[in-house]
Design an enzyme around this catalytic site. Structure first.
Site, mmCIF file in Angstrom:
data_model
loop_
_atom_site.group_PDB
_atom_site.id
_atom_site.type_symbol
_atom_site.label_atom_id
_atom_site.label_comp_id
_atom_site.label_asym_id
_atom_site.label_seq_id
_atom_site.Cartn_x
_atom_site.Cartn_y
_atom_site.Cartn_z
ATOM 1 N N LYS A 36 -10.794 -11.211 55.192
ATOM 2 C CA LYS A 36 -9.681 -10.352 55.979
ATOM 3 C C LYS A 36 -9.453 -8.984 55.693
ATOM 4 O O LYS A 36 -9.540 -8.215 56.197
ATOM 5 C CB LYS A 36 -8.308 -11.380 55.944
ATOM 6 C CG LYS A 36 -7.254 -10.844 56.867
ATOM 7 C CD LYS A 36 -5.966 -11.106 56.418
ATOM 8 C CE LYS A 36 -5.460 -10.481 55.467
ATOM 9 N NZ LYS A 36 -4.164 -10.663 54.787
ATOM 10 N N THR A 70 -0.640 -8.331 52.820
ATOM 11 C CA THR A 70 -1.879 -7.327 52.869
ATOM 12 C C THR A 70 -2.043 -7.235 54.364
ATOM 13 O O THR A 70 -2.691 -8.125 54.910
ATOM 14 C CB THR A 70 -2.869 -7.578 52.019
ATOM 15 O OG1 THR A 70 -2.615 -7.556 50.498
ATOM 16 C CG2 THR A 70 -4.093 -6.729 52.179
ATOM 17 N N LYS A 91 -4.026 -0.924 48.753
ATOM 18 C CA LYS A 91 -4.257 -2.256 48.410
ATOM 19 C C LYS A 91 -5.759 -2.496 49.083
ATOM 20 O O LYS A 91 -6.612 -3.192 48.627
ATOM 21 C CB LYS A 91 -3.372 -3.369 49.031
ATOM 22 C CG LYS A 91 -3.738 -4.943 49.086
ATOM 23 C CD LYS A 91 -3.962 -5.275 47.604
ATOM 24 C CE LYS A 91 -4.522 -6.570 47.503
ATOM 25 N NZ LYS A 91 -3.698 -7.792 48.117
#
Length: 268
Positions: A219, A71, A144
């Site tokens: 993150k 990701t 995502k």
């Protein structure tokens, strides 16, 4: 035959014990492979693995299908795809955490060409239950980031619901039985319940051992906010979720599952 590489020796030992073939370097693992898959922490690692010192693009065969399940930011995903030397390069981040990986029930959000997706889909089906082609290069990463922003905000709201229920004298099981069958239900409630008991497989039953670490959620939320800023999208709940998870990290929760934020929220 599956060749593997990881910078963590214990991971290679576990792979060897499972019958895989450990490699001494990333490029060695990729050499001659029909399909090459990576999953790494950040965009800089993906860029280096494929295009830099890792040398995986150069090592892979000219007809190899390259799949990155990290990701990362959309720009890096598109950069790597544009420099794949004519090979099919797909960004295919996942949702489902350790439970999904172990059960081969992950969801894959895939960006890349239709031809590349057609070649990669049988491989992804061996690891996941839902595979969605979201569009061209970078589209998987975009999906995502949106998904995890929604998940983070939903988890925080779910934790707040349990905290309020505790104060009002409701048991965890009673709230779960109601909400999991009502309009407030979500994956965060029914599959990843942030309190021990109702869902035996959730990290809450293992002292919030991840799972999906809070540091990784922070993150991803940071990437989502960067994307929101760059695109002009208004995402106040996403921004608030990022602030909460950064506070959780500062309080020492980075190595805990992201559902463990309930411990911080209880303290106010």
């Amino acid at each position: 035959r599956v060749a593997v590489f990881d910078i963590v020796p214990a991971a290679l030992e576990a792979a060897a014990a499972a019958g895989l073939s450990p490699a001494a370097a990333a490029a060695e693992a990729a050499r001659g492979a029909e399909v090459v898959i990576t999953m790494l922490p950040a965009g800089k690692h993906v860029r280096d693995a494929w295009l830099g010192a890792g040398g995986m693009v150069a090592a892979s065969g000219p007809d190899a299908v390259l799949i990155d399940c990290s990701t990362i930011d959309v720009a890096t995903a598109r950069e790597v795809a544009a420099n794949s030397g004519g090979r099919e390069m797909l960004d295919a981040p996942v949702s489902g955490g350790v439970m999904g990986a172990e059960g081969a029930t992950l969801a894959f959000m895939v960006g890349g060409t239709k031809a590349g997706f057609a070649r990669a889909e049988p491989i992804l089906q061996a690891m996941g239950r839902k595979i969605v082609h979201c569009g061209e290069a970078g589209a998987g990463q975009a999906a995502k980031l949106c998904n995890n922003m929604i998940l983070a905000a939903t988890m925080i709201a779910t934790c707040e619901g349990f905290i309020l229920a505790e104060r009002l004298g409701l048991t965890h099981q009673a709230l779960f039985d109601v909400v999991s069958n009502s309009s407030g239900n979500s994956w965060a409630m029914s599959t990843y319940c942030p309190v021990p008991g109702p869902v035996p497989g959730s990290p809450a039953n293992r002292d919030y051992k991840p799972g999906f670490a809070a540091a990784l959620m922070a993150k991803d939320l940071g990437l989502a906010q960067e994307a929101a800023k760059g695109s002009g999208a208004n995402t106040p709940l996403g921004a608030q979720a990022l602030e909460f998870y950064r506070r959780f990290l500062e309080a020492g929760g980075g190595d805990k599952d992201f559902s463990g934020i309930i411990e911080m929220l209880r303290k106010g």
